[in-house]
Motif scaffolding. Structure first.
Motif, PDB file in Angstrom:
ATOM      1  N   MET A 213       8.312   1.854 -27.252  1.00  0.00           N
ATOM      2  CA  MET A 213       8.836   1.431 -28.547  1.00  0.00           C
ATOM      3  C   MET A 213       8.572  -0.057 -28.775  1.00  0.00           C
ATOM      4  O   MET A 213       8.290  -0.484 -29.898  1.00  0.00           O
ATOM      5  CB  MET A 213      10.319   1.764 -28.654  1.00  0.00           C
ATOM      6  CG  MET A 213      10.588   3.235 -28.921  1.00  0.00           C
ATOM      7  SD  MET A 213      12.307   3.603 -29.361  1.00  0.00           S
ATOM      8  CE  MET A 213      12.978   3.931 -27.737  1.00  0.00           C
ATOM      9  N   LEU A 214       8.646  -0.843 -27.730  1.00  0.00           N
ATOM     10  CA  LEU A 214       8.321  -2.263 -27.849  1.00  0.00           C
ATOM     11  C   LEU A 214       6.853  -2.454 -28.219  1.00  0.00           C
ATOM     12  O   LEU A 214       6.518  -3.300 -29.070  1.00  0.00           O
ATOM     13  CB  LEU A 214       8.618  -2.994 -26.536  1.00  0.00           C
ATOM     14  CG  LEU A 214      10.042  -2.937 -25.979  1.00  0.00           C
ATOM     15  CD1 LEU A 214      10.150  -3.814 -24.742  1.00  0.00           C
ATOM     16  CD2 LEU A 214      11.063  -3.350 -27.019  1.00  0.00           C
ATOM     17  N   ARG A 215       5.979  -1.681 -27.582  1.00  0.00           N
ATOM     18  CA  ARG A 215       4.547  -1.796 -27.885  1.00  0.00           C
ATOM     19  C   ARG A 215       4.263  -1.427 -29.341  1.00  0.00           C
ATOM     20  O   ARG A 215       3.508  -2.114 -30.033  1.00  0.00           O
ATOM     21  CB  ARG A 215       3.726  -0.912 -26.936  1.00  0.00           C
ATOM     22  CG  ARG A 215       2.228  -0.970 -27.218  1.00  0.00           C
ATOM     23  CD  ARG A 215       1.458   0.059 -26.404  1.00  0.00           C
ATOM     24  NE  ARG A 215       1.187  -0.404 -25.045  1.00  0.00           N
ATOM     25  CZ  ARG A 215       0.577   0.337 -24.122  1.00  0.00           C
ATOM     26  NH1 ARG A 215       0.207   1.583 -24.395  1.00  0.00           N
ATOM     27  NH2 ARG A 215       0.343  -0.149 -22.919  1.00  0.00           N
ATOM     28  N   LEU A 216       4.854  -0.337 -29.798  1.00  0.00           N
ATOM     29  CA  LEU A 216       4.676   0.068 -31.187  1.00  0.00           C
ATOM     30  C   LEU A 216       5.184  -1.012 -32.132  1.00  0.00           C
ATOM     31  O   LEU A 216       4.516  -1.377 -33.110  1.00  0.00           O
ATOM     32  CB  LEU A 216       5.421   1.372 -31.440  1.00  0.00           C
ATOM     33  CG  LEU A 216       4.786   2.652 -30.893  1.00  0.00           C
ATOM     34  CD1 LEU A 216       5.835   3.739 -30.697  1.00  0.00           C
ATOM     35  CD2 LEU A 216       3.682   3.158 -31.815  1.00  0.00           C
ATOM     36  N   ALA A 217       6.354  -1.540 -31.834  1.00  0.00           N
ATOM     37  CA  ALA A 217       6.975  -2.515 -32.734  1.00  0.00           C
ATOM     38  C   ALA A 217       6.185  -3.816 -32.797  1.00  0.00           C
ATOM     39  O   ALA A 217       5.973  -4.369 -33.883  1.00  0.00           O
ATOM     40  CB  ALA A 217       8.411  -2.784 -32.290  1.00  0.00           C
ATOM     41  N   ALA A 232      14.174  -5.237 -35.322  1.00  0.00           N
ATOM     42  CA  ALA A 232      15.304  -4.382 -34.973  1.00  0.00           C
ATOM     43  C   ALA A 232      14.973  -3.461 -33.811  1.00  0.00           C
ATOM     44  O   ALA A 232      15.787  -3.284 -32.890  1.00  0.00           O
ATOM     45  CB  ALA A 232      15.722  -3.561 -36.199  1.00  0.00           C
ATOM     46  N   ILE A 233      13.785  -2.893 -33.823  1.00  0.00           N
ATOM     47  CA  ILE A 233      13.373  -1.988 -32.744  1.00  0.00           C
ATOM     48  C   ILE A 233      13.331  -2.723 -31.409  1.00  0.00           C
ATOM     49  O   ILE A 233      13.829  -2.235 -30.386  1.00  0.00           O
ATOM     50  CB  ILE A 233      12.002  -1.370 -33.057  1.00  0.00           C
ATOM     51  CG1 ILE A 233      12.109  -0.434 -34.278  1.00  0.00           C
ATOM     52  CG2 ILE A 233      11.446  -0.608 -31.852  1.00  0.00           C
ATOM     53  CD1 ILE A 233      10.786  -0.075 -34.879  1.00  0.00           C
ATOM     54  N   ILE A 234      12.741  -3.901 -31.418  1.00  0.00           N
ATOM     55  CA  ILE A 234      12.612  -4.661 -30.173  1.00  0.00           C
ATOM     56  C   ILE A 234      13.973  -5.099 -29.658  1.00  0.00           C
ATOM     57  O   ILE A 234      14.285  -4.950 -28.461  1.00  0.00           O
ATOM     58  CB  ILE A 234      11.675  -5.866 -30.377  1.00  0.00           C
ATOM     59  CG1 ILE A 234      10.236  -5.377 -30.587  1.00  0.00           C
ATOM     60  CG2 ILE A 234      11.740  -6.819 -29.175  1.00  0.00           C
ATOM     61  CD1 ILE A 234       9.258  -6.461 -30.987  1.00  0.00           C
ATOM     62  N   TYR A 238      14.851  -3.614 -25.879  1.00  0.00           N
ATOM     63  CA  TYR A 238      14.209  -4.379 -24.799  1.00  0.00           C
ATOM     64  C   TYR A 238      15.016  -4.388 -23.508  1.00  0.00           C
ATOM     65  O   TYR A 238      14.450  -4.421 -22.410  1.00  0.00           O
ATOM     66  CB  TYR A 238      13.902  -5.808 -25.266  1.00  0.00           C
ATOM     67  CG  TYR A 238      15.046  -6.789 -25.195  1.00  0.00           C
ATOM     68  CD1 TYR A 238      15.205  -7.629 -24.093  1.00  0.00           C
ATOM     69  CD2 TYR A 238      15.961  -6.896 -26.233  1.00  0.00           C
ATOM     70  CE1 TYR A 238      16.238  -8.542 -24.037  1.00  0.00           C
ATOM     71  CE2 TYR A 238      16.993  -7.801 -26.187  1.00  0.00           C
ATOM     72  CZ  TYR A 238      17.137  -8.629 -25.081  1.00  0.00           C
ATOM     73  OH  TYR A 238      18.166  -9.534 -25.026  1.00  0.00           O
ATOM     74  N   GLN A 239      16.349  -4.321 -23.609  1.00  0.00           N
ATOM     75  CA  GLN A 239      17.149  -4.374 -22.390  1.00  0.00           C
ATOM     76  C   GLN A 239      17.072  -3.083 -21.576  1.00  0.00           C
ATOM     77  O   GLN A 239      17.396  -3.080 -20.387  1.00  0.00           O
ATOM     78  CB  GLN A 239      18.606  -4.694 -22.742  1.00  0.00           C
ATOM     79  CG  GLN A 239      18.782  -6.122 -23.234  1.00  0.00           C
ATOM     80  CD  GLN A 239      20.223  -6.437 -23.589  1.00  0.00           C
ATOM     81  OE1 GLN A 239      20.902  -5.628 -24.229  1.00  0.00           O
ATOM     82  NE2 GLN A 239      20.697  -7.595 -23.174  1.00  0.00           N
ATOM     83  N   GLU A 345       3.075  -6.316 -19.277  1.00  0.00           N
ATOM     84  CA  GLU A 345       2.896  -6.203 -20.718  1.00  0.00           C
ATOM     85  C   GLU A 345       4.226  -6.313 -21.449  1.00  0.00           C
ATOM     86  O   GLU A 345       4.321  -6.953 -22.510  1.00  0.00           O
ATOM     87  CB  GLU A 345       2.215  -4.881 -21.080  1.00  0.00           C
ATOM     88  CG  GLU A 345       1.979  -4.736 -22.577  1.00  0.00           C
ATOM     89  CD  GLU A 345       1.350  -3.417 -22.984  1.00  0.00           C
ATOM     90  OE1 GLU A 345       1.304  -3.147 -24.212  1.00  0.00           O
ATOM     91  OE2 GLU A 345       0.907  -2.670 -22.101  1.00  0.00           O
ATOM     92  N   VAL A 346       5.257  -5.688 -20.902  1.00  0.00           N
ATOM     93  CA  VAL A 346       6.573  -5.778 -21.526  1.00  0.00           C
ATOM     94  C   VAL A 346       7.022  -7.224 -21.632  1.00  0.00           C
ATOM     95  O   VAL A 346       7.533  -7.671 -22.670  1.00  0.00           O
ATOM     96  CB  VAL A 346       7.603  -4.949 -20.729  1.00  0.00           C
ATOM     97  CG1 VAL A 346       9.033  -5.257 -21.185  1.00  0.00           C
ATOM     98  CG2 VAL A 346       7.315  -3.462 -20.877  1.00  0.00           C
TER      99      VAL A 346
END
Length: 492
Positions: A213-217, A232-234, A238-239, A345-346
């Motif tokens: 989801m982080l990559r998409l966002a 908002a997604i990130i 992220y946690q 990457e994250v």
């Protein structure tokens, strides 16, 4: 070609995957591909994982598309690819393999578990959906609009699937990932065998789902009207994403046929590609300790020397092949790893998010963590070495795009497709603003692409066999050329 293959995939392709499936570890796999018996979810998962890894890290697809488009490599005797002449067979094989083997296997896992639910079904479905989301993002990032909702509706008489908008696919993938990570239950079983990536570990798949989801966002953050949604997604995910290298999603190959890394030099010397001067010179300028891992010294004078990107075989200034550097021995190892996504990457995603003002912590800390994790991936752990390197590449908030972009690009090697996507998304330079990338030294072979491709053209087979939907998709994205920018990078 997609429609043609789908007609037969329910039988031939699924059973063919049994050759590489059914065990907890890849080295344990010992199935005769000519004698399939009963298709089971674990067999299908191994087949999906391996087929996707094999095609994305194969010499034709990664070596002649991903790696040159990221400008990691350039061709020795395959120079035309580095000048943007796309080989149609290679392109078609990428499309067909992901659709008719990888995605189809995952779709069958979902159908089987819904038809005859078992205790593990919820987790098996979720894992299949998460891996499916990873593949679908690659297709949407490589081509733009692609078949999604209609791709597997043969039972409904749909043999020519329509193309969904890439933006709509992103929204659907985010919804899917949100639903599936919530559904995953660590207290229930999943895959007792067959999962080479995470060995059925539900917590690990949860972290991958949040990380995807982080990559998409972050990839859509600069698209029109998407900044607030991306933020908002990130901030919400992220946690729960990867927090250490132990969380890395990798497919570990073994040095035994047929389960070797798809492009390795264990049986013959590989001479198709040199590391580009872009990569070699930048690593050398930073005194980067990854240089000796990513690159081999030249045979003639044992120095690290890249070939200028896009140099043709007949360029008069070109030296004999022995003067240039091939990719490092670990990059070509038979037991190398295929990367799905990594903690490194994250951390770079979170560094960028922080630099943009998102509430994800300290940008410099995430940036440092990303570099350290990349170093550790390649066995570089000496504190003095890493600290000295960090001092040479300090974080600079005023120049965050170039600082983070260049280091993330180095860390993504040898993930050619992801390196290419990030190159065109961030449009970064060296820290300070000096250009990092060059146009092909011997000129482009595609008049629509003077500097870098933004996408792949649709396979010719789609034009011929799915004409109406192909034509609509080409019109919707602004033309079926490699020079057409996709929805998330129109502003970069």
């Amino acid at each position: 070609m997609l429609t043609q293959y789908l007609k037969y995939s329910c039988y031939v392709l699924l059973l063919g995957c049994l050759a590489i499936s059914g065990c907890q570890k890849l080295e344990d796999i010992n199935h005769d591909p000519t004698k399939p018996t009963v298709t089971q979810p674990q067999y299908l998962l191994t087949g999906a994982e391996k087929s996707a890894m094999d095609i994305l890290y194969a010499g034709p697809q990664n070596g002649r598309i991903g790696m040159p488009y990221a400008q990691y490599w350039t061709g020795n005797d395959k120079a035309n690819d580095s000048r943007y002449l796309l080989d149609e067979l290679i392109n078609t094989n990428l499309w067909n393999t992901l659709y008719t083997v990888s995605l189809h296997n995952l779709d069958e896992i979902i159908k089987m578990n819904r038809a005859k639910p078992i205790t593990e079904s919820t987790n098996q479905i979720a894992i299949a959906q998460i891996f499916k989301a990873w593949i679908m993002q690659i297709l949407a990032d490589a081509y733009g609009n692609v078949p999604y909702q209609d791709a597997y509706k043969l039972d409904q008489g749909i043999f020519r699937p329509k193309y969904d908008g890439a933006k709509a696919i992103y929204a659907a993938l985010l919804d899917t990932l949100k639903t599936q990570v919530a559904a995953l239950d660590p207290a229930a079983g999943s895959f007792s065998n067959g999962d080479v990536i995470y060995n059925g570990n539900v917590d690990s798949w949860k972290k991958l789902g949040h990380s995807l989801m982080l990559r998409l966002a972050i990839r859509m953050v600069d698209a029109d009207g998407e900044a607030a949604n991306a933020r908002a997604i990130i901030e919400q995910n992220y946690q729960a994403a990867m927090t250490s290298q132990a969380d890395d999603a990798v497919f570990q190959y073994i040095a035994v046929a047929p389960n070797k890394y798809p492009y390795n030099d264990s049986e013959r010397e590989l001479s198709e590609f040199f590391v580009s001067a872009t990569m070699v010179d930048y690593l050398k300028s930073l005194n980067d300790p990854r240089l000796g891992v990513y690159v081999r010294p030249s045979k003639i004078d044992t120095v690290y020397r890249g070939l200028p990107y896009g140099t043709s075989e007949t360029e008069p200034s070109r030296l004999p092949p022995g003067n240039y550097s091939y990719p490092g021995t670990r990059i070509y190892a038979a037991d190398a790893r295929g990367f799905v996504m990594t903690y490194s990457e994250v951390e770079f995603i979170l560094a960028e998010a922080s630099a943009r003002g998102f509430a994800t912590g300290d940008a410099a800390t995430h940036y440092t963590n990303g570099i350290k994790a990349s170093m550790a991936t390649w066995g570089i752990t000496a504190a003095d070495t890493i600290n000295a390197y960090l001092a040479r590449v300090p974080y600079d908030q005023a120049d965050w795009r170039n600082v983070i972009g260049s280091q993330k690009w180095l860390a993504l090697y040898p993930q050619g497709f992801q390196g290419w996507f990030e190159r065109v998304r961030l449009n970064f330079k060296k820290p300070g603003g000096e250009p990092l990338f060059i146009a092909p030294a011997s000129g482009t072979l595609d008049s629509k692409v003077p500097f870098v491709p933004y996408r792949l053209t649709y396979p010719v087979s789609e034009q011929q066999q799915n004409t109406q939907n192909y034509t609509q998709a080409a019109n919707d994205i602004g033309g079926d050329t490699k020079g057409t920018k996709l929805w998330w990078n129109k502003n970069n």
